[in-house]
Write an enzyme that holds these catalytic residues in place. Structure first.
Site, PDB file in Angstrom:
ATOM      1  N   ARG A  42      -1.705  -0.631   5.799  1.00 27.75           N
ATOM      2  CA  ARG A  42      -1.014   0.585   6.226  1.00 27.75           C
ATOM      3  C   ARG A  42      -0.583   1.353   4.995  1.00 27.75           C
ATOM      4  O   ARG A  42      -0.243   0.776   3.972  1.00 27.75           O
ATOM      5  CB  ARG A  42       0.163   0.287   7.143  1.00 27.75           C
ATOM      6  N   GLY A  43      -0.647   2.647   5.097  1.00 28.74           N
ATOM      7  CA  GLY A  43      -0.206   3.500   4.000  1.00 28.74           C
ATOM      8  C   GLY A  43       0.885   4.411   4.514  1.00 28.74           C
ATOM      9  O   GLY A  43       1.598   4.067   5.465  1.00 28.74           O
ATOM     10  N   GLY A  44       0.997   5.599   3.927  1.00 29.25           N
ATOM     11  CA  GLY A  44       2.064   6.503   4.325  1.00 29.25           C
ATOM     12  C   GLY A  44       1.813   7.158   5.672  1.00 29.25           C
ATOM     13  O   GLY A  44       2.729   7.669   6.307  1.00 29.25           O
ATOM     14  N   MET A  45       0.581   7.150   6.112  1.00 30.04           N
ATOM     15  CA  MET A  45       0.229   7.987   7.245  1.00 30.04           C
ATOM     16  C   MET A  45      -0.320   7.192   8.420  1.00 30.04           C
ATOM     17  O   MET A  45      -0.234   7.650   9.558  1.00 30.04           O
ATOM     18  CB  MET A  45      -0.840   8.979   6.766  1.00 30.04           C
ATOM     19  N   ASP A 157      -5.016  11.957  -4.356  1.00 22.81           N
ATOM     20  CA  ASP A 157      -4.181  10.791  -4.056  1.00 22.81           C
ATOM     21  C   ASP A 157      -4.860   9.516  -4.561  1.00 22.81           C
ATOM     22  O   ASP A 157      -4.931   8.520  -3.853  1.00 22.81           O
ATOM     23  CB  ASP A 157      -3.923  10.722  -2.539  1.00 22.81           C
TER      24      ASP A 157
HETATM   25  N1  LIG Z   1     -12.432   0.707   5.487  1.00 26.21           N
HETATM   26  C1  LIG Z   1     -11.474  -0.180   5.209  1.00 26.21           C
HETATM   27  N2  LIG Z   1     -11.749  -1.507   5.167  1.00 26.21           N
HETATM   28  C2  LIG Z   1     -10.759  -2.393   4.878  1.00 26.21           C
HETATM   29  N3  LIG Z   1      -9.474  -2.073   4.620  1.00 26.21           N
HETATM   30  C3  LIG Z   1      -9.134  -0.768   4.640  1.00 26.21           C
HETATM   31  C4  LIG Z   1     -10.098   0.249   4.930  1.00 26.21           C
HETATM   32  N4  LIG Z   1      -9.486   1.449   4.882  1.00 26.21           N
HETATM   33  C5  LIG Z   1      -8.201   1.191   4.574  1.00 26.21           C
HETATM   34  N5  LIG Z   1      -7.970  -0.135   4.411  1.00 26.21           N
HETATM   35  C6  LIG Z   1      -6.674  -0.752   4.083  1.00 26.21           C
HETATM   36  O1  LIG Z   1      -5.640  -0.020   4.744  1.00 26.21           O
HETATM   37  C7  LIG Z   1      -4.722   0.557   3.791  1.00 26.21           C
HETATM   38  C8  LIG Z   1      -4.265   1.943   4.248  1.00 26.21           C
HETATM   39  O2  LIG Z   1      -5.398   2.774   4.415  1.00 26.21           O
HETATM   40  P1  LIG Z   1      -5.369   4.295   3.935  1.00 26.21           P
HETATM   41  O3  LIG Z   1      -6.633   4.941   4.392  1.00 26.21           O
HETATM   42  O4  LIG Z   1      -5.065   4.365   2.492  1.00 26.21           O
HETATM   43  O5  LIG Z   1      -4.136   4.842   4.811  1.00 26.21           O
HETATM   44  P2  LIG Z   1      -2.979   5.907   4.460  1.00 26.21           P
HETATM   45  O6  LIG Z   1      -3.592   7.247   4.687  1.00 26.21           O
HETATM   46  O7  LIG Z   1      -1.907   5.600   5.448  1.00 26.21           O
HETATM   47  O8  LIG Z   1      -2.566   5.667   3.051  1.00 26.21           O
HETATM   48  C9  LIG Z   1      -5.496   0.573   2.480  1.00 26.21           C
HETATM   49  O9  LIG Z   1      -4.612   0.508   1.391  1.00 26.21           O
HETATM   50  C10 LIG Z   1      -6.372  -0.669   2.602  1.00 26.21           C
HETATM   51  O10 LIG Z   1      -5.646  -1.824   2.210  1.00 26.21           O
HETATM   52 MG   LIG Z   2      -3.612   5.306   1.379  1.00 23.19          MG
END
Ligand SMILES: Nc1ncnc2c1ncn2[C@@H]1O[C@H](COP(=O)(O)OP(=O)(O)O)[C@@H](O)[C@H]1O
Ligand SMILES: [Mg+2]
Length: 339
Positions: A42-45, A157
């Site tokens: 999970r990230g910020g969004m 980002d």
């Molecule tokens: N395609 C993927 N396969 C595996 N893990 C993923 C993938 N996309 C995202 N993640 C995991 O999920 C986390 C959050 O995804 P992200 O797209 O960066 O979300 P946000 O927009 O909330 O920051 C990432 O830091 C990673 O650990």
């Molecule tokens: Mg992210």
């Protein structure tokens, strides 16, 4: 979706920040033909799940916009924008998007499941990486960024949480790296700034000076952020790591980066000049492309080191002169707006 309608399956008290460790309540549920199996990040969004694509019987990563944010038009637009941008670039180091849409008020993006870990997890497990490994990872992220820039897109980002590291194909390619999270991507030279809600949720450790001051940005802000990330992979901490967000913002704008060879004795001094250029406060003084930066860094790192250290030390040096720090400037204030 109709205004603030809530999915009945989601817990009523779920906060927008979706703190880790909270059961999501969605595991085992089916969303738009995807069976949610486990939460992977999970990230910020958003929250990202490993899921089963029931139509094609394969594993995918399913990114869902956090339910609280799904009511906010800015986030909805950004999320939809992300799926289109990521899908528009076909590149070996950019996660391919399979599908995107909205169902019962939930916005989703289905993409390739990357079996591996993000760079945050890798660095916390391994500590600073050997220069050769750091160089290989940097080169792959750089090629993804340069491809985005060739499409006139700025990622904006670049940080360890948005870099996924999977197993590579063979001994010569021990890891395969993906750049992900195109949620903040903008057309080159668009104005950035802090006026958009949630723009800087999370860390400021990788934000270029021109992003902070709200000037127009182009691909060179990604060069800067990439340099912060690569610096961290080599020494264990980003170049402008400080105790508070205020101090980080100040340092990104005004402090010179600490010389790499001082932070991690044993690394060649030649690399100091490469980081000094990539981390220039002024975009004009940086490398023109990310691959140019990484090529210069890899050849500098191939030179013999100066010190006798093992290269494993993690030190964070402040470069502030003695005396009380100056008051943070007024431009930094809106950054800390709560979601
Ligand atoms: N395609 C993927 N396969 C595996 N893990 C993923 C993938 N996309 C995202 N993640 C995991 O999920 C986390 C959050 O995804 P992200 O797209 O960066 O979300 P946000 O927009 O909330 O920051 C990432 O830091 C990673 O650990
Ligand atoms: Mg992210």
């Amino acid at each position: 979706m109709a205004g603030g309608e809530r999915d009945p399956d989601l817990p009523a008290d779920r906060p927008a920040s979706l703190p880790a460790g909270r059961p999501s309540g969605l595991i085992g549920k089916e969303i738009a033909g995807y069976l949610l199996e486990s939460e992977i990040g999970r990230g910020g969004m958003a929250v990202v799940y490993r899921a089963r694509d029931l139509r094609l019987d394969r594993t995918v990563a399913l990114k869902l916009l956090a339910p609280e944010l799904a009511r906010n038009d800015t986030f909805r637009k950004r999320f939809a924008h992300e799926s289109r941008v990521a899908a528009s670039i076909d590149h070996p180091h950019i996660v391919p998007v399979f599908d995107a849409g909205e169902t019962e008020g939930i916005l989703y993006i289905a993409m390739r499941y990357v079996a591996g870990q993000d760079l945050v997890a890798l660095l916390s497990r391994e500590g600073p990486l050997p220069p050769a490994t750091a160089g290989r990872i940097a080169a792959q992220v750089a090629s993804a960024l340069d491809a985005a820039h060739a499409h006139d897109l700025v990622h904006r980002d670049v940080k360890p949480g948005n870099i996924l590291v999977a197993e590579g194909t063979d001994r010569d390619h021990p890891e395969h790296v993906y750049l992900t999270d195109f949620g903040l991507t903008k057309k080159s030279l668009s104005l950035t700034g802090f006026t958009t809600v949630g723009e800087f949720v999370g860390t400021l450790d990788y934000v270029a000076p021109e992003q902070i001051s709200g000037k127009p940005v182009d691909g060179r802000c990604d060069v800067y952020s990439l340099a912060c990330v690569v610096f961290e992979t080599l020494v264990g901490a980003p170049p402008f790591h400080r105790e508070t967000d205020w101090a980080v913002l100040w340092a990104q704008q005004y402090d010179p980066p600490p010389p790499l060879s001082e932070v991690r004795p044993g690394l060649p001094e030649a690399a100091d000049a490469v980081f000094a250029r990539a981390l220039s406060k002024s975009p004009e003084e940086r490398y023109g492309t990310c691959l140019e930066f990484v090529a210069a860094l890899r050849s500098a790192l191939a030179e013999p080191g100066t010190g006798t250290g093992t290269g494993g030390e993690v030190l964070t040096t402040g470069t502030r002169p003695p005396g009380p720090p100056p008051a943070p400037p007024a431009w930094a204030r809106p950054v800390f707006r709560e979601l």
